[in-house]
Scaffold this motif. Sequence first.
Motif, PDB file in Angstrom:
ATOM      1  N   PHE A 146       0.718  -1.348   0.187  1.00 27.49           N
ATOM      2  CA  PHE A 146       0.123   0.032   0.106  1.00 27.49           C
ATOM      3  C   PHE A 146       0.822   1.332  -0.197  1.00 27.49           C
ATOM      4  O   PHE A 146       0.536   2.283  -0.764  1.00 27.49           O
ATOM      5  N   ASN A 147       1.794   1.324   0.820  1.00 26.43           N
ATOM      6  CA  ASN A 147       2.707   2.455   1.054  1.00 26.43           C
ATOM      7  C   ASN A 147       3.524   2.699  -0.534  1.00 26.43           C
ATOM      8  O   ASN A 147       3.525   3.979  -0.985  1.00 26.43           O
ATOM      9  N   SER A 148       3.824   1.650  -1.145  1.00 31.12           N
ATOM     10  CA  SER A 148       4.724   1.688  -2.332  1.00 31.12           C
ATOM     11  C   SER A 148       3.701   2.195  -3.449  1.00 31.12           C
ATOM     12  O   SER A 148       3.886   3.152  -4.199  1.00 31.12           O
ATOM     13  N   TYR A 149       2.314   1.824  -3.508  1.00 33.91           N
ATOM     14  CA  TYR A 149       1.318   2.356  -4.536  1.00 33.91           C
ATOM     15  C   TYR A 149       1.023   3.758  -4.177  1.00 33.91           C
ATOM     16  O   TYR A 149       0.932   4.489  -4.919  1.00 33.91           O
ATOM     17  N   ALA A 150       0.700   3.932  -2.875  1.00 34.45           N
ATOM     18  CA  ALA A 150       0.417   5.478  -2.622  1.00 34.45           C
ATOM     19  C   ALA A 150       1.377   6.239  -2.927  1.00 34.45           C
ATOM     20  O   ALA A 150       1.236   7.434  -3.633  1.00 34.45           O
ATOM     21  N   ASN A 151       2.740   5.874  -2.789  1.00 34.65           N
ATOM     22  CA  ASN A 151       3.812   6.630  -3.301  1.00 34.65           C
ATOM     23  C   ASN A 151       3.874   7.047  -4.839  1.00 34.65           C
ATOM     24  O   ASN A 151       3.923   8.281  -5.180  1.00 34.65           O
ATOM     25  N   TRP A 152       3.583   5.836  -5.536  1.00 37.51           N
ATOM     26  CA  TRP A 152       3.467   6.054  -6.974  1.00 37.51           C
ATOM     27  C   TRP A 152       2.307   6.986  -7.400  1.00 37.51           C
ATOM     28  O   TRP A 152       2.497   8.120  -8.327  1.00 37.51           O
ATOM     29  N   LYS A 154       1.053   9.459  -5.384  1.00 36.80           N
ATOM     30  CA  LYS A 154       1.423  10.850  -5.249  1.00 36.80           C
ATOM     31  C   LYS A 154       2.220  11.284  -6.390  1.00 36.80           C
ATOM     32  O   LYS A 154       2.036  12.417  -6.754  1.00 36.80           O
ATOM     33  N   LYS A 155       3.220  10.755  -6.729  1.00 36.47           N
ATOM     34  CA  LYS A 155       4.308  11.148  -7.863  1.00 36.47           C
ATOM     35  C   LYS A 155       3.387  11.485  -9.033  1.00 36.47           C
ATOM     36  O   LYS A 155       3.717  12.427  -9.749  1.00 36.47           O
ATOM     37  N   GLU A 156       2.294  10.813  -9.386  1.00 29.30           N
ATOM     38  CA  GLU A 156       1.500  11.026 -10.508  1.00 29.30           C
ATOM     39  C   GLU A 156       0.288  11.946 -10.434  1.00 29.30           C
ATOM     40  O   GLU A 156      -0.626  12.422 -11.299  1.00 29.30           O
ATOM     41  N   ASN A 157       0.410  12.670  -9.071  1.00 33.16           N
ATOM     42  CA  ASN A 157      -0.731  13.570  -8.514  1.00 33.16           C
ATOM     43  C   ASN A 157      -2.132  12.983  -8.744  1.00 33.16           C
ATOM     44  O   ASN A 157      -3.022  13.828  -8.980  1.00 33.16           O
ATOM     45  N   LYS A 158      -2.077  11.773  -8.440  1.00 32.34           N
ATOM     46  CA  LYS A 158      -3.540  10.824  -8.468  1.00 32.34           C
ATOM     47  C   LYS A 158      -4.167  10.953  -6.942  1.00 32.34           C
ATOM     48  O   LYS A 158      -5.428  10.337  -6.903  1.00 32.34           O
ATOM     49  N   LEU A 159      -3.422  11.114  -6.080  1.00 30.69           N
ATOM     50  CA  LEU A 159      -3.791  10.867  -4.806  1.00 30.69           C
ATOM     51  C   LEU A 159      -4.335  11.825  -4.132  1.00 30.69           C
ATOM     52  O   LEU A 159      -3.610  12.894  -3.672  1.00 30.69           O
ATOM     53  N   PHE A 160      -5.427  12.058  -3.348  1.00 34.40           N
ATOM     54  CA  PHE A 160      -5.944  13.005  -2.377  1.00 34.40           C
ATOM     55  C   PHE A 160      -6.133  12.488  -0.941  1.00 34.40           C
ATOM     56  O   PHE A 160      -7.179  11.304  -1.019  1.00 34.40           O
TER      57      PHE A 160
END
Length: 347
Positions: A146-152, A154-160
């Motif tokens: 989950f942490n790795s996916y959330a980091n990706w 964030k980098k793609e500006n897809k996570l709020f």
Amino acid sequence: MVDYMVVGLGLAGVAFCETLRKNNKTFVVFNDQSQTSSRVAGGLYNPVILKRFTLSWRADEQLPIATDFYTQLEKFLNVKFDEKLNVLRKFASIEEQNLWFEAADKEKLKPYLDSKLVSNENASLKAQHQFGKVLETGKLNTKLLFNSYANWLKKENKLFSDTFDYNQLKIEQEAVGYQDIKAKNIVFTEGYGMMQNPYFNHLPMQGSKGEYIVIKAKELKEIQIIKSSIFLIPLGDDLYKVGATYNRDQKDNLTTLEAKNELTNKLDSLLGCAYEIVDHEAGMRPTVQDRRPLVGRHPKYNNLWLLNGFGSHGITIAPWAAKSLYERIEHQIPLLEEMNIERFATN
């Protein structure tokens, strides 16, 4: 305008987002980490219900899809979170051992139950009889995943990382709007958080609270997953996850002394070595009355969708169910009736 909004980032959320990414769909994710079930789970995947030696619901369909999904996800994220380990089922009696042989001879169970029994060679394990070995099993490091996916994301500006405010959702004929984002569809993958969702909380989710402890046992030196009345899952560095409890009455993520005592009592009947408890976790599993997932479209709004209700089998169900939902939305391929939320349609 994006193709999808996804609310929630547990196993269901990651599985659906990955399905979108592979199909070149645009999406954003809202996740406030209020639901801990996927994060605190043992991470175990196992196609067999070891209490009764029966195959889990459609596990033979789900497991190949899940195996391929996590292999590809590891490559994409460049992270190793999937560890292939056998599960050794401790037998309480000769009768239980004989039932194992009967089950291992059944056509659907043959690929998963080894007919050759395993002797106990670990002096720190109390096992009067032999073990049965379950094949095609292992564990995911869900926190790392989950942490790795959330980091990706964030980098793609897809996570709020905000709590989703249902009152701000604007539903139109061809799209939904939230704050300054518009999407063709919104998919809710909130686990037990669905109970706060005014669009889907009419569905009969029971919820089952599960608690785990993590122990340090320097003498144990066990490298396989052991199943007795509890699971003992090796984490490395002499650490083991022990669980889990099932409680349908408590609806929170708080740890309890009662569950801790239950786990240590069961652990004491399995271990013959010293250990110390180093962590204690709890989470609400999204369990459903009929033990089937909750997948499908809102009865009134055509662009509101649900992917939920995987219970304790989320690791194997999630990629398969996410694929089914995607095919339903994009290609109008009907969902399996057993998991379609239309089975709970109100008059």
